[in-house]
Design a protein around this motif. Structure first.
Motif, PDB file in Angstrom:
ATOM      1  N   ALA A 163       3.390   0.319  -8.592  1.00 15.70           N
ATOM      2  CA  ALA A 163       3.728  -0.432  -7.380  1.00 15.70           C
ATOM      3  C   ALA A 163       4.229  -1.811  -7.778  1.00 15.70           C
ATOM      4  O   ALA A 163       3.739  -2.413  -8.732  1.00 15.70           O
ATOM      5  N   ALA A 164       5.217  -2.288  -7.033  1.00 12.02           N
ATOM      6  CA  ALA A 164       5.745  -3.632  -7.263  1.00 12.02           C
ATOM      7  C   ALA A 164       4.789  -4.677  -6.703  1.00 12.02           C
ATOM      8  O   ALA A 164       4.010  -4.415  -5.778  1.00 12.02           O
ATOM      9  N   VAL A 165       4.871  -5.878  -7.268  1.00 15.04           N
ATOM     10  CA  VAL A 165       4.089  -7.000  -6.752  1.00 15.04           C
ATOM     11  C   VAL A 165       4.898  -8.276  -6.947  1.00 15.04           C
ATOM     12  O   VAL A 165       5.695  -8.381  -7.890  1.00 15.04           O
ATOM     13  N   ASP A 166       4.713  -9.222  -6.055  1.00 20.05           N
ATOM     14  CA  ASP A 166       5.381 -10.516  -6.189  1.00 20.05           C
ATOM     15  C   ASP A 166       4.333 -11.582  -6.478  1.00 20.05           C
ATOM     16  O   ASP A 166       3.147 -11.420  -6.144  1.00 20.05           O
ATOM     17  N   ASN A 167       4.756 -12.673  -7.087  1.00 22.40           N
ATOM     18  CA  ASN A 167       3.803 -13.677  -7.574  1.00 22.40           C
ATOM     19  C   ASN A 167       2.850 -14.218  -6.513  1.00 22.40           C
ATOM     20  O   ASN A 167       1.635 -14.300  -6.769  1.00 22.40           O
ATOM     21  N   PRO A 168       3.329 -14.612  -5.319  1.00 20.25           N
ATOM     22  CA  PRO A 168       2.377 -15.160  -4.339  1.00 20.25           C
ATOM     23  C   PRO A 168       1.276 -14.175  -3.945  1.00 20.25           C
ATOM     24  O   PRO A 168       0.184 -14.588  -3.555  1.00 20.25           O
ATOM     25  N   GLU A 169       1.550 -12.883  -4.076  1.00 20.43           N
ATOM     26  CA  GLU A 169       0.573 -11.873  -3.671  1.00 20.43           C
ATOM     27  C   GLU A 169      -0.630 -11.816  -4.606  1.00 20.43           C
ATOM     28  O   GLU A 169      -1.696 -11.325  -4.219  1.00 20.43           O
ATOM     29  N   LEU A 170      -0.477 -12.302  -5.839  1.00 21.83           N
ATOM     30  CA  LEU A 170      -1.594 -12.264  -6.780  1.00 21.83           C
ATOM     31  C   LEU A 170      -2.744 -13.150  -6.338  1.00 21.83           C
ATOM     32  O   LEU A 170      -3.883 -12.959  -6.764  1.00 21.83           O
ATOM     33  N   SER A 171      -2.456 -14.132  -5.478  1.00 15.81           N
ATOM     34  CA  SER A 171      -3.522 -15.008  -4.983  1.00 15.81           C
ATOM     35  C   SER A 171      -4.356 -14.328  -3.900  1.00 15.81           C
ATOM     36  O   SER A 171      -5.428 -14.822  -3.537  1.00 15.81           O
ATOM     37  N   ASP A 172      -3.885 -13.215  -3.367  1.00 13.73           N
ATOM     38  CA  ASP A 172      -4.654 -12.399  -2.428  1.00 13.73           C
ATOM     39  C   ASP A 172      -5.514 -11.464  -3.270  1.00 13.73           C
ATOM     40  O   ASP A 172      -5.090 -10.393  -3.678  1.00 13.73           O
ATOM     41  N   THR A 173      -6.735 -11.884  -3.536  1.00 10.99           N
ATOM     42  CA  THR A 173      -7.571 -11.221  -4.535  1.00 10.99           C
ATOM     43  C   THR A 173      -7.800  -9.745  -4.229  1.00 10.99           C
ATOM     44  O   THR A 173      -7.672  -8.887  -5.119  1.00 10.99           O
ATOM     45  N   ALA A 174      -8.126  -9.424  -2.997  1.00 13.45           N
ATOM     46  CA  ALA A 174      -8.391  -8.029  -2.649  1.00 13.45           C
ATOM     47  C   ALA A 174      -7.150  -7.178  -2.850  1.00 13.45           C
ATOM     48  O   ALA A 174      -7.220  -6.044  -3.342  1.00 13.45           O
ATOM     49  N   TYR A 175      -6.000  -7.720  -2.479  1.00 13.13           N
ATOM     50  CA  TYR A 175      -4.739  -7.013  -2.634  1.00 13.13           C
ATOM     51  C   TYR A 175      -4.425  -6.806  -4.114  1.00 13.13           C
ATOM     52  O   TYR A 175      -4.084  -5.703  -4.549  1.00 13.13           O
ATOM     53  N   ALA A 176      -4.535  -7.878  -4.900  1.00 15.58           N
ATOM     54  CA  ALA A 176      -4.233  -7.784  -6.329  1.00 15.58           C
ATOM     55  C   ALA A 176      -5.192  -6.851  -7.048  1.00 15.58           C
ATOM     56  O   ALA A 176      -4.788  -6.109  -7.949  1.00 15.58           O
ATOM     57  N   ASP A 177      -6.453  -6.846  -6.655  1.00 14.60           N
ATOM     58  CA  ASP A 177      -7.428  -5.952  -7.283  1.00 14.60           C
ATOM     59  C   ASP A 177      -7.064  -4.490  -7.048  1.00 14.60           C
ATOM     60  O   ASP A 177      -7.256  -3.642  -7.932  1.00 14.60           O
ATOM     61  N   LEU A 178      -6.533  -4.195  -5.856  1.00 14.05           N
ATOM     62  CA  LEU A 178      -6.133  -2.821  -5.565  1.00 14.05           C
ATOM     63  C   LEU A 178      -5.022  -2.360  -6.495  1.00 14.05           C
ATOM     64  O   LEU A 178      -5.021  -1.223  -6.967  1.00 14.05           O
ATOM     65  N   LEU A 179      -4.087  -3.249  -6.804  1.00 15.78           N
ATOM     66  CA  LEU A 179      -3.021  -2.921  -7.745  1.00 15.78           C
ATOM     67  C   LEU A 179      -3.599  -2.522  -9.092  1.00 15.78           C
ATOM     68  O   LEU A 179      -3.204  -1.511  -9.686  1.00 15.78           O
ATOM     69  N   GLY A 180      -4.543  -3.319  -9.583  1.00 21.46           N
ATOM     70  CA  GLY A 180      -5.123  -3.045 -10.887  1.00 21.46           C
ATOM     71  C   GLY A 180      -5.968  -1.792 -10.942  1.00 21.46           C
ATOM     72  O   GLY A 180      -6.098  -1.171 -11.993  1.00 21.46           O
TER      73      GLY A 180
END
Length: 359
Positions: A57-74
């Motif tokens: 899945a793609a991600v953009d830099n500002p989204e990494l600050s949304d912890t729950a969202y970024a954790d789902l990616l990982g």
């Protein structure tokens, strides 16, 4: 009074018991961790890897600050694509001055989470810096600029990305070349040049052409088929074709998708679904979500049906951070997770396709 031998046996027994206790304390957490791992629900990437594919899945830099969202990616995916951080405006904001901050942030996040990275994109008609678009260049000057940009960016990320979208969206809908700054100044030879320069900078990275509205057969996908066939004949390094797959319920499903993937694979290149989302007119409802789920399942099955379809990347994964509402007003709800990071029917359809018997 104990004899030395008896004292020695007693000491050995105490030491043995103590050692066993210590080993038990040390081993138990590891055993528990292994047990937890065995009982962890398989992720989409786990299931895709059983078929020799990746699911990203793609991600953009500002989204990494949304912890729950970024954790789902990982947790759920095995690969990611930086949405904007590797584009020209970000990486070379001034001529000859390179800034890899945004791209590096996502690469470092991916490394920490064990994700592979697709590089996106070395050249595109959009999101170019003003110094480039406002300049007046000869063909030789622009070739030098393009070569320098590609060489620097690919060299910086050598060994850190497994594939590059080298040339993005270079065709019109009717199959003619898009008249971007590179085509108008250099001519169509810029495409082969870009691939050669990228290969020279990193001989191991996979090199792709990438576009939308090419999932089914038609003038645009035919143009890419002809181009890739010619590039292969000319021994230009080209490894893959990226089908973005920005689909919309109101425009119908590209039912020739599997056959189209197969014909590109038959040219000797890999195919990847690179930017998958399936939008709808808002508000969503049960009928639309069911149709969307069916399409997500079909795309997944079509990829699995062709050996050289190497993976699928969602363009984002939750409606919380989707690009669609801002670009297509009145449309959205395009991704397998909703704004609250809850599964939608589309998620289940993807899982079902990945676990289907015989897929």
């Amino acid at each position: 009074m104990r004899t030395p031998a008896r004292r020695s046996r007693r000491t050995a027994a105490v030491l043995a018991a103590s050692t066993a206790l210590l080993l038990g304390l040390a081993v138990a957490p590891a055993a528990d961790a292994a047990s937890r791992h065995q009982h962890r629900a398989a992720t989409l990437d786990d299931l895709a890897r059983q078929h020799g594919r990746y699911f990203g899945a793609a991600v953009d830099n500002p989204e990494l600050s949304d912890t729950a969202y970024a954790d789902l990616l990982g947790k759920e995916f095995g690969a990611t694509t930086p949405g904007n951080g590797m584009k020209w405006y970000a990486t070379e904001p001034q001529r000859g001055v390179f800034d890899f901050t945004a791209g590096d942030e996502i690469v470092n996040y991916a490394k920490d989470k064990g994700l592979k990275v697709r590089g996106h994109t070395l050249l595109w008609h959009s999101q170019l810096p003003s110094w480039l678009t406002s300049g007046t260049w000869t063909a030789d000057e622009l070739r030098s600029i393009l070569k320098n940009h590609i060489t620097n960016v690919v060299t910086h990320y050598k060994g850190k990305v497994f594939a590059w979208d080298v040339a993005n969206e270079i065709m019109n809908e009717d199959g003619t070349y898009r008249e971007n700054i590179f085509y108008k100044t250099i001519g169509p030879s810029y495409i082969a040049d870009a691939l050669r320069w990228a290969h020279a900078a990193d001989p191991k990275v996979k090199l792709y052409l990438n576009d939308y509205n090419v999932e089914g057969t038609g003038a645009k996908s035919d143009a890419y088929y002809t181009l890739i066939k010619q590039l292969k004949a000319d021994h230009v390094p080209i490894d893959g074709f990226g089908m973005q797959a920005h689909l919309a319920l109101q425009y119908g499903f590209p039912y020739q998708m599997q056959q189209n993937i197969q014909r590109f694979a038959d040219l000797g290149v890999d195919v990847a679904i690179t930017e998958l989302d399936i939008r709808m007119s808002l508000p969503s409802d049960a009928t639309k979500l069911a149709q969307q789920a069916d399409w997500y399942g079909q795309v997944t099955s079509d990829c699995l049906a062709v050996r050289r379809c190497v993976g699928i990347t969602l363009w984002g994964y939750s409606d919380r951070h989707s690009w669609i509402p801002s670009v297509f007003p009145g449309e959205g709800a395009a991704l397998p997770w909703d704004e609250n990071l809850a599964h939608k029917p589309a998620y289940d359809a993807i899982r079902n396709a990945l676990t289907a018997v015989g897929s």
